[in-house]
Design an enzyme around this catalytic site. Sequence first.
Site, PDB file in Angstrom:
ATOM      1  N   ARG A 103       0.848  -1.181   0.000  1.00  0.00           N
ATOM      2  CA  ARG A 103       0.000   0.000   0.000  1.00  0.00           C
ATOM      3  C   ARG A 103       0.887   1.235   0.000  1.00  0.00           C
ATOM      4  O   ARG A 103       1.783   1.348   0.827  1.00  0.00           O
ATOM      5  CB  ARG A 103      -0.844  -0.067   1.279  1.00  0.00           C
ATOM      6  CG  ARG A 103      -1.951   0.900   1.381  1.00  0.00           C
ATOM      7  CD  ARG A 103      -2.777   0.600   2.621  1.00  0.00           C
ATOM      8  NE  ARG A 103      -2.137   1.092   3.827  1.00  0.00           N
ATOM      9  CZ  ARG A 103      -2.782   1.563   4.879  1.00  0.00           C
ATOM     10  NH1 ARG A 103      -4.099   1.571   4.876  1.00  0.00           N
ATOM     11  NH2 ARG A 103      -2.149   1.989   5.942  1.00  0.00           N
ATOM     12  N   THR A 107      -0.901   7.687  -0.917  1.00  0.00           N
ATOM     13  CA  THR A 107      -2.213   7.593  -1.575  1.00  0.00           C
ATOM     14  C   THR A 107      -3.095   6.506  -0.958  1.00  0.00           C
ATOM     15  O   THR A 107      -4.302   6.478  -1.194  1.00  0.00           O
ATOM     16  CB  THR A 107      -2.034   7.255  -3.066  1.00  0.00           C
ATOM     17  OG1 THR A 107      -1.430   5.946  -3.154  1.00  0.00           O
ATOM     18  CG2 THR A 107      -1.135   8.260  -3.773  1.00  0.00           C
ATOM     19  N   ASP A 203       1.648  -1.413  12.367  1.00  0.00           N
ATOM     20  CA  ASP A 203       1.950  -2.005  11.055  1.00  0.00           C
ATOM     21  C   ASP A 203       2.282  -3.491  11.249  1.00  0.00           C
ATOM     22  O   ASP A 203       3.323  -3.841  11.818  1.00  0.00           O
ATOM     23  CB  ASP A 203       3.134  -1.277  10.410  1.00  0.00           C
ATOM     24  CG  ASP A 203       3.336  -1.721   8.967  1.00  0.00           C
ATOM     25  OD1 ASP A 203       3.243  -0.878   8.064  1.00  0.00           O
ATOM     26  OD2 ASP A 203       3.562  -2.931   8.739  1.00  0.00           O
ATOM     27  N   ASP A 206       5.630  -4.758   9.789  1.00  0.00           N
ATOM     28  CA  ASP A 206       6.796  -4.303  10.558  1.00  0.00           C
ATOM     29  C   ASP A 206       6.901  -5.055  11.882  1.00  0.00           C
ATOM     30  O   ASP A 206       8.003  -5.402  12.325  1.00  0.00           O
ATOM     31  CB  ASP A 206       6.696  -2.801  10.829  1.00  0.00           C
ATOM     32  CG  ASP A 206       6.910  -1.958   9.575  1.00  0.00           C
ATOM     33  OD1 ASP A 206       7.241  -2.540   8.520  1.00  0.00           O
ATOM     34  OD2 ASP A 206       6.731  -0.726   9.653  1.00  0.00           O
TER      35      ASP A 206
HETATM   36  O1  LIG Z   1      -6.757  -2.317   3.497  1.00  0.00           O
HETATM   37  P1  LIG Z   1      -5.571  -1.531   3.013  1.00  0.00           P
HETATM   38  O2  LIG Z   1      -5.731  -0.046   3.251  1.00  0.00           O
HETATM   39  O3  LIG Z   1      -5.227  -1.833   1.597  1.00  0.00           O
HETATM   40  O4  LIG Z   1      -4.339  -1.920   3.936  1.00  0.00           O
HETATM   41  C1  LIG Z   1      -4.057  -3.207   4.347  1.00  0.00           C
HETATM   42  C2  LIG Z   1      -2.757  -3.684   3.800  1.00  0.00           C
HETATM   43  O5  LIG Z   1      -1.667  -2.958   4.375  1.00  0.00           O
HETATM   44  C3  LIG Z   1      -0.733  -3.864   4.962  1.00  0.00           C
HETATM   45  O6  LIG Z   1       0.238  -4.256   4.057  1.00  0.00           O
HETATM   46  P2  LIG Z   1       1.460  -3.287   3.668  1.00  0.00           P
HETATM   47  O7  LIG Z   1       1.096  -2.449   2.474  1.00  0.00           O
HETATM   48  O8  LIG Z   1       1.910  -2.567   4.877  1.00  0.00           O
HETATM   49  O9  LIG Z   1       2.560  -4.299   3.175  1.00  0.00           O
HETATM   50  P3  LIG Z   1       3.459  -5.304   4.054  1.00  0.00           P
HETATM   51  O10 LIG Z   1       2.597  -6.501   4.326  1.00  0.00           O
HETATM   52  O11 LIG Z   1       4.612  -5.609   3.149  1.00  0.00           O
HETATM   53  O12 LIG Z   1       3.862  -4.611   5.329  1.00  0.00           O
HETATM   54  C4  LIG Z   1      -1.603  -5.044   5.352  1.00  0.00           C
HETATM   55  O13 LIG Z   1      -0.885  -6.213   5.574  1.00  0.00           O
HETATM   56  C5  LIG Z   1      -2.563  -5.143   4.199  1.00  0.00           C
HETATM   57  O14 LIG Z   1      -2.039  -5.880   3.113  1.00  0.00           O
HETATM   58  O1  LIG Z   2      -3.376  -0.445  10.736  1.00  0.00           O
HETATM   59  C1  LIG Z   2      -2.857  -0.902   9.697  1.00  0.00           C
HETATM   60  C2  LIG Z   2      -3.310  -0.561   8.404  1.00  0.00           C
HETATM   61  C3  LIG Z   2      -2.707  -1.115   7.328  1.00  0.00           C
HETATM   62  N1  LIG Z   2      -1.664  -1.944   7.490  1.00  0.00           N
HETATM   63  C4  LIG Z   2      -1.209  -2.281   8.718  1.00  0.00           C
HETATM   64  O2  LIG Z   2      -0.251  -3.066   8.849  1.00  0.00           O
HETATM   65  N2  LIG Z   2      -1.801  -1.728   9.787  1.00  0.00           N
HETATM   66 MG   LIG Z   3       3.157  -3.061   6.265  1.00  0.00          MG
END
Ligand SMILES: O=P(O)(O)OC[C@H]1O[C@H](OP(=O)(O)OP(=O)(O)O)[C@H](O)[C@@H]1O
Ligand SMILES: O=c1cc[nH]c(=O)[nH]1
Ligand SMILES: [Mg+2]
Length: 212
Positions: A103, A107, A203, A206
Amino acid sequence: METLVVDHPLVAHKLTTLRDVRTDSPTFRRLADELVTLLAYEATRDVRVADVTVQTPVAPAHGVRMAKPYPLVVPILRAGLGMLDGMTRLLPTAEVGFLGMIRDEETLLAETYATRLPDDLSGRQCYVLDPMLATGGTLAAAVQFLFDRGAVDVTAICLLAAPEGLAYMDKVFANSGRPIRLVTAAVDDQLNDSGYIVPGLGDAGDRLYGVV
Ligand SMILES: O=P(O)(O)OC[C@H]1O[C@H](OP(=O)(O)OP(=O)(O)O)[C@H](O)[C@@H]1O
Ligand SMILES: O=c1cc[nH]c(=O)[nH]1
Ligand SMILES: [Mg+2]
């Protein structure tokens, strides 16, 4: 989207520790793993089985076995990987496809950087794994990938969801005619201005794997 919030004291206990900012990465990983197994138990209530008869030491016994084609489990990288072992422990014959999505932090739009899925998903039961359903952009794109390949039966397992994400999924798939289910440990209050779930757990990627 049909949503099931699993109401169970063990789920609530593990989720509370996951949320706690003092929980370190190894503990977070273990709890996410345990939690997904509990959620998966509910999420697989309608998994397809076929009748079989086995011979016990005493007599024939009628029972069931997982039916073919076996379910497809799709973790969304990166954070969804933290849910894969817990899921396959319950569904050892499942096949696994991968979607890498990130994500954009400004944006909040989801971008796909990797896909490794069977071309033809017709007749397959699919289980999408992602700890967080925030705006819903990531899950909506993932479900659309599966629909485009013929899936008709998609269940998402998320540790946490936001009301905004549920509403977005309902809007995007209002006329799809294909049922989508969500099984989650909690629906939280809202998103903050940065698109994070409140109170949430921060997150998830993370906390599982470290800040990159
Ligand atoms: O519902 P949304 O607003 O789309 O957000 C949710 C997404 O954000 C996070 O991933 P992230 O983009 O942080 O990637 P990561 O798993 O590599 O940390 C989470 O694991 C979802 O995939
Ligand atoms: O709260 C949130 C939203 C999106 N992705 C995450 O990992 N945490
Ligand atoms: Mg993430």
